[in-house]
Write a protein that holds these residues in place. Structure first.
Motif, mmCIF file in Angstrom:
data_model
loop_
_atom_site.group_PDB
_atom_site.id
_atom_site.type_symbol
_atom_site.label_atom_id
_atom_site.label_comp_id
_atom_site.label_asym_id
_atom_site.label_seq_id
_atom_site.Cartn_x
_atom_site.Cartn_y
_atom_site.Cartn_z
ATOM 1 N N THR A 1 -4.778 5.001 -0.970
ATOM 2 C CA THR A 1 -4.082 3.720 -1.092
ATOM 3 C C THR A 1 -3.078 3.539 0.041
ATOM 4 O O THR A 1 -3.041 2.494 0.699
ATOM 5 C CB THR A 1 -3.360 3.616 -2.445
ATOM 6 N N ALA A 2 -2.279 4.552 0.272
ATOM 7 C CA ALA A 2 -1.242 4.446 1.296
ATOM 8 C C ALA A 2 -1.835 4.331 2.697
ATOM 9 O O ALA A 2 -1.469 3.439 3.469
ATOM 10 C CB ALA A 2 -0.306 5.649 1.215
ATOM 11 N N GLY B 1 0.813 -1.219 0.000
ATOM 12 C CA GLY B 1 0.000 0.000 0.000
ATOM 13 C C GLY B 1 0.839 1.258 0.000
ATOM 14 O O GLY B 1 0.539 2.218 -0.715
ATOM 15 N N CYS B 2 1.904 1.263 0.790
ATOM 16 C CA CYS B 2 2.777 2.439 0.831
ATOM 17 C C CYS B 2 3.545 2.618 -0.477
ATOM 18 O O CYS B 2 3.668 3.736 -0.979
ATOM 19 C CB CYS B 2 3.747 2.331 2.005
ATOM 20 N N SER C 1 -4.278 1.237 3.518
ATOM 21 C CA SER C 1 -3.564 -0.027 3.745
ATOM 22 C C SER C 1 -3.079 -0.115 5.192
ATOM 23 O O SER C 1 -3.129 -1.183 5.798
ATOM 24 C CB SER C 1 -2.400 -0.177 2.772
ATOM 25 N N ILE D 1 1.712 6.320 -7.101
ATOM 26 C CA ILE D 1 0.616 7.161 -7.618
ATOM 27 C C ILE D 1 0.916 8.630 -7.350
ATOM 28 O O ILE D 1 0.715 9.489 -8.220
ATOM 29 C CB ILE D 1 -0.729 6.739 -6.991
ATOM 30 N N SER E 1 -6.580 9.238 -4.669
ATOM 31 C CA SER E 1 -6.441 7.784 -4.674
ATOM 32 C C SER E 1 -5.066 7.354 -4.159
ATOM 33 O O SER E 1 -4.942 6.317 -3.503
ATOM 34 C CB SER E 1 -6.711 7.207 -6.069
ATOM 35 N N GLY E 2 -4.022 8.130 -4.422
ATOM 36 C CA GLY E 2 -2.696 7.810 -3.892
ATOM 37 C C GLY E 2 -2.652 7.902 -2.380
ATOM 38 O O GLY E 2 -2.101 7.034 -1.704
ATOM 39 N N GLY F 1 2.619 1.427 -3.463
ATOM 40 C CA GLY F 1 1.629 1.786 -4.482
ATOM 41 C C GLY F 1 1.174 3.230 -4.347
ATOM 42 O O GLY F 1 1.062 3.959 -5.340
ATOM 43 N N GLY F 2 0.902 3.662 -3.117
ATOM 44 C CA GLY F 2 0.495 5.042 -2.893
ATOM 45 C C GLY F 2 1.582 6.026 -3.289
ATOM 46 O O GLY F 2 1.313 7.057 -3.908
#
Length: 106
Positions: A94-95, A53-54, A98, A60, A90-91, A56-57
């Protein structure tokens, strides 16, 4: 009747870039402290969720930073900014989601 104000992306660029720097700094600092710990291991689903999550965030948010720092070549800068703002939210989601999901459910 007054005429609607024109949209200038430059008025929104600096605050968004500043907030991106703060959030990315937090994410990188969190990951750096976590990964450099001598007992670091991705041992369970919770660890993997937080790590993914981190990362991916952050990816983004780096895309958002790139969009904000490149010249706008679109005819509608407001549409460009709206898409960028959706990516930004969304970024962040996401972070941080999670982290919340891993802490609450796993």
């Amino acid at each position: 009747m007054t005429e609607p104000a024109t949209f200038e992306l430059k008025d929104y660029r600096q605050p968004l870039v500043t907030s991106l720097g703060v959030i990315l700094g937090f994410l990188v600092g969190f990951l750096a402290q976590w990964v450099s710990d001598e007992n670091f291991a991705l041992a369970n689903a919770s660890d993997w969720l937080v790590f993914a999550g981190c990362i991916g965030g952050a990816a983004i948010l780096l895309r958002v930073l790139f969009r904000m720092l490149t010249p706008v070549r679109e005819l509608d800068p407001l549409a460009f900014y709206r898409r960028t703002l959706r990516l930004y939210v969304s970024g962040i989601a996401t972070a941080f989601l999670s982290l919340i999901v891993a802490a609450a459910f796993l």
